[in-house]
Design a protein around this motif. Structure first.
Motif, PDB file in Angstrom:
ATOM      1  N   LEU A   1       0.849  -1.077  -0.014  1.00 26.69           N
ATOM      2  CA  LEU A   1       0.079   0.100  -0.009  1.00 26.69           C
ATOM      3  C   LEU A   1       0.768   1.011  -0.029  1.00 26.69           C
ATOM      4  N   VAL A   2       1.677   1.208   0.777  1.00 22.62           N
ATOM      5  CA  VAL A   2       2.921   2.434   0.917  1.00 22.62           C
ATOM      6  C   VAL A   2       3.328   2.531  -0.553  1.00 22.62           C
ATOM      7  N   SER A   3       3.876   1.593  -1.049  1.00 25.52           N
ATOM      8  CA  SER A   3       4.637   1.672  -2.367  1.00 25.52           C
ATOM      9  C   SER A   3       3.418   2.305  -3.606  1.00 25.52           C
ATOM     10  N   ALA A   4       2.321   1.789  -3.109  1.00 29.04           N
ATOM     11  CA  ALA A   4       1.276   2.323  -4.324  1.00 29.04           C
ATOM     12  C   ALA A   4       1.089   3.891  -4.394  1.00 29.04           C
ATOM     13  N   LEU A   5       0.944   4.179  -2.810  1.00 28.91           N
ATOM     14  CA  LEU A   5       0.944   5.683  -2.616  1.00 28.91           C
ATOM     15  C   LEU A   5       2.130   6.593  -3.210  1.00 28.91           C
ATOM     16  N   LEU A   6       3.396   6.014  -2.758  1.00 26.74           N
ATOM     17  CA  LEU A   6       4.546   6.633  -3.250  1.00 26.74           C
ATOM     18  C   LEU A   6       4.622   6.780  -4.817  1.00 26.74           C
ATOM     19  N   ALA A   7       3.957   5.843  -5.582  1.00 20.62           N
ATOM     20  CA  ALA A   7       4.039   5.871  -6.868  1.00 20.62           C
ATOM     21  C   ALA A   7       3.274   6.914  -7.357  1.00 20.62           C
ATOM     22  N   ARG A   8       2.259   7.453  -6.754  1.00 21.11           N
ATOM     23  CA  ARG A   8       1.422   8.413  -7.241  1.00 21.11           C
ATOM     24  C   ARG A   8       1.902   9.753  -6.719  1.00 21.11           C
ATOM     25  N   GLY A   9       2.994   9.931  -6.102  1.00 20.61           N
ATOM     26  CA  GLY A   9       3.851  11.009  -5.857  1.00 20.61           C
ATOM     27  C   GLY A   9       3.649  11.737  -4.325  1.00 20.61           C
ATOM     28  N   LEU A  10       3.056  10.755  -3.766  1.00 17.88           N
ATOM     29  CA  LEU A  10       2.610  11.398  -2.373  1.00 17.88           C
ATOM     30  C   LEU A  10       3.720  10.976  -1.228  1.00 17.88           C
ATOM     31  N   ALA A  11       3.885  11.667  -0.114  1.00 20.09           N
ATOM     32  CA  ALA A  11       4.611  11.169   0.914  1.00 20.09           C
ATOM     33  C   ALA A  11       3.901  10.212   1.705  1.00 20.09           C
ATOM     34  N   VAL A  12       4.409   9.374   2.431  1.00 13.53           N
ATOM     35  CA  VAL A  12       3.920   8.286   3.240  1.00 13.53           C
ATOM     36  C   VAL A  12       4.541   8.452   4.538  1.00 13.53           C
ATOM     37  N   PHE A  13       3.728   8.016   5.798  1.00 13.45           N
ATOM     38  CA  PHE A  13       4.282   8.227   6.969  1.00 13.45           C
ATOM     39  C   PHE A  13       3.305   6.707   7.667  1.00 13.45           C
ATOM     40  N   ALA A  14       4.293   5.492   7.387  1.00 11.80           N
ATOM     41  CA  ALA A  14       3.619   4.136   7.856  1.00 11.80           C
ATOM     42  C   ALA A  14       4.284   4.035   9.371  1.00 11.80           C
ATOM     43  N   MET A  15       3.211   3.929  10.222  1.00 11.10           N
ATOM     44  CA  MET A  15       3.350   4.189  11.680  1.00 11.10           C
ATOM     45  C   MET A  15       2.839   2.694  12.568  1.00 11.10           C
ATOM     46  N   ASP A  16       3.561   2.666  13.764  1.00 14.98           N
ATOM     47  CA  ASP A  16       2.914   1.915  14.787  1.00 14.98           C
ATOM     48  C   ASP A  16       2.435   2.774  15.929  1.00 14.98           C
ATOM     49  N   GLY A  17       1.326   2.447  16.453  1.00 11.18           N
ATOM     50  CA  GLY A  17       0.848   3.226  17.450  1.00 11.18           C
ATOM     51  C   GLY A  17       0.801   2.476  18.784  1.00 11.18           C
ATOM     52  N   PRO A  18      -0.028   2.979  19.791  1.00  9.20           N
ATOM     53  CA  PRO A  18       0.011   2.226  20.963  1.00  9.20           C
ATOM     54  C   PRO A  18      -0.547   0.689  20.846  1.00  9.20           C
ATOM     55  N   GLY A  19       0.317  -0.048  21.502  1.00 12.62           N
ATOM     56  CA  GLY A  19      -0.082  -1.413  21.251  1.00 12.62           C
ATOM     57  C   GLY A  19      -0.029  -2.216  20.099  1.00 12.62           C
ATOM     58  N   GLN A  20       0.897  -1.532  19.171  1.00  7.08           N
ATOM     59  CA  GLN A  20       1.019  -1.936  17.944  1.00  7.08           C
ATOM     60  C   GLN A  20       2.316  -2.253  17.446  1.00  7.08           C
ATOM     61  N   GLY A  21       2.901  -3.014  16.503  1.00  2.81           N
ATOM     62  CA  GLY A  21       4.035  -3.501  16.208  1.00  2.81           C
ATOM     63  C   GLY A  21       5.233  -3.347  17.123  1.00  2.81           C
ATOM     64  N   VAL A  22       6.193  -2.632  17.045  1.00  4.18           N
ATOM     65  CA  VAL A  22       7.325  -2.392  17.961  1.00  4.18           C
ATOM     66  C   VAL A  22       6.869  -1.889  19.186  1.00  4.18           C
ATOM     67  N   LEU A  23       5.790  -0.996  19.131  1.00  8.88           N
ATOM     68  CA  LEU A  23       5.292  -0.632  20.436  1.00  8.88           C
ATOM     69  C   LEU A  23       4.537  -1.700  21.352  1.00  8.88           C
ATOM     70  N   ALA A  24       4.054  -2.728  20.815  1.00 10.06           N
ATOM     71  CA  ALA A  24       3.357  -3.632  21.471  1.00 10.06           C
ATOM     72  C   ALA A  24       3.631  -3.917  22.838  1.00 10.06           C
ATOM     73  N   ALA A  25       5.181  -4.059  22.880  1.00  8.19           N
ATOM     74  CA  ALA A  25       5.714  -4.644  24.001  1.00  8.19           C
ATOM     75  C   ALA A  25       5.788  -3.666  25.197  1.00  8.19           C
TER      76      ALA A  25
END
Length: 334
Positions: free
Chosen positions: A143-167
């Protein structure tokens, strides 16, 4: 659930995240039980780290590292004592990949969030990608790649309880507070917002309460949750991510968008899969109907997150965000 059933249930999610389907079958065919899932996926991630070390070019090394990040993240989808370590390895692999492939990519972190800002510094708009209950920034690289291909900037995040922050953190329903801090940290006036699975609730809620959201999309996001009807595996995941069963029950009670949907002023696209039927989860048709500028896209054969139907929704979603976000930021009617 037996290992073959679990692997079949995760098939389109894993392949939608970008792992090779043939390798996925080779890895999962060798599982004796679901308990073997995490270790097997971590081993596969380490194999890609070794490929990266032996690669003949920075580009090849970066590609192997992106694949390693995917496998490390997917290791966390089954109960696994070392899930926190696997999430950390996914985060490190993604960081190394972007350092190799995109030197202009920038790590941005703050209270309750961390992620990577990618794309041109003069992009006409910035999209924030919000993961869900047990997903992470490493899952939605396509999804990030598809948005970048359309010329946008993209911030893909982890929030509270998600990804690297889940611990170290737990889920919180008032995600608009987190996204507000993200917007401040990125230094942009307005954003596009896309949320996937539970992230769809976070994105919809945020767009109702944060006026700087200029365009929004949800994928397989819940309109409402009923704790008592949720399948035990979903309740177990939510309990782990929310800090216990009582906290999870309270969190689920707050996932309800009927009152907030009419307050969403931004153009909203709601994407659902017709085969996405989870007990206790009300899908997004009502959200699109109640939002003043809501549009509903239901893909009949799509499953949860629609990894089995990406051509049917991904271009439409990325064009929706690009068109509305770009027009809004330029001051034209959206």
């Amino acid at each position: 659930m037996k290992a073959p059933e679990f692997a079949a249930a995760q098939w389109s999610r894993a392949t939608g995240a970008g792992v090779d389907p043939h390798e996925y079958r080779r890895v999962t065919d060798g599982l004796g039980s679901v308990a073997d899932w995490g270790p097997a996926f971590v081993r596969t991630g380490h194999a890609y780290l070794r490929r990266a070390e032996n690669a003949g070019s920075p580009a090849s090394a970066g590609e192997h590292l992106l694949t390693a990040a995917r496998w490390f993240h997917l290791a966390t989808l089954a109960p696994y004592a070392e899930a926190g370590r696997a999430a950390a390895e996914a985060d490190r692999a993604l960081s190394r990949a972007l350092n190799a492939l995109e030197p202009t990519a920038r790590r941005v972190s703050g209270e309750g969030f961390t992620g990577w800002l990618r794309g041109p510094s003069d992009a006409p708009g910035t999209v924030v990608v919000v993961p869900g209950l047990d997903s992470a920034k490493e899952e939605f690289l396509g999804l990030v790649s598809a948005l970048l291909a359309r010329g946008l900037a993209v911030f893909a995040m982890d929030g509270p309880g998600q990804g690297v922050l889940a611990a170290t953190t737990t889920l919180r329903p008032d995600y608009e507070q987190v996204v507000g801090r993200v917007i401040d940290a990125l230094g942009v006036a307005r954003i596009g917002l896309v949320g996937l699975s539970l992230g769809g609730y976070f994105a919809a809620r945020t767009s109702a309460l944060e006026p700087r959201v200029a365009a929004v999309a949800t994928v397989s996001g819940p309109f409402q949750l009923d704790w008592e009807q949720l399948p035990p595996p979903v309740r177990d995941i939510m309990a782990r991510r929310a800090g216990g069963a009582d906290a999870a029950r309270d969190f689920a009670r707050q996932v309800a968008l009927a009152a907030l949907a009419p307050r969403i002023a931004a153009p909203l696209l709601v994407v659902d899969g017709g085969e996405d039927v989870i007990p206790g989860v009300t899908n997004g048709e009502a959200l699109a109907r109640l939002a003043p500028r809501g549009t509903y896209l239901s893909v009949p054969h799509g499953d949860h997150l629609l990894g089995n139907a990406r051509p049917d929704w991904l271009p439409h979603l990325t064009d929706h965000l690009t068109d509305h976000l770009t027009h809004t930021l330029r001051g034209a009617p959206a």
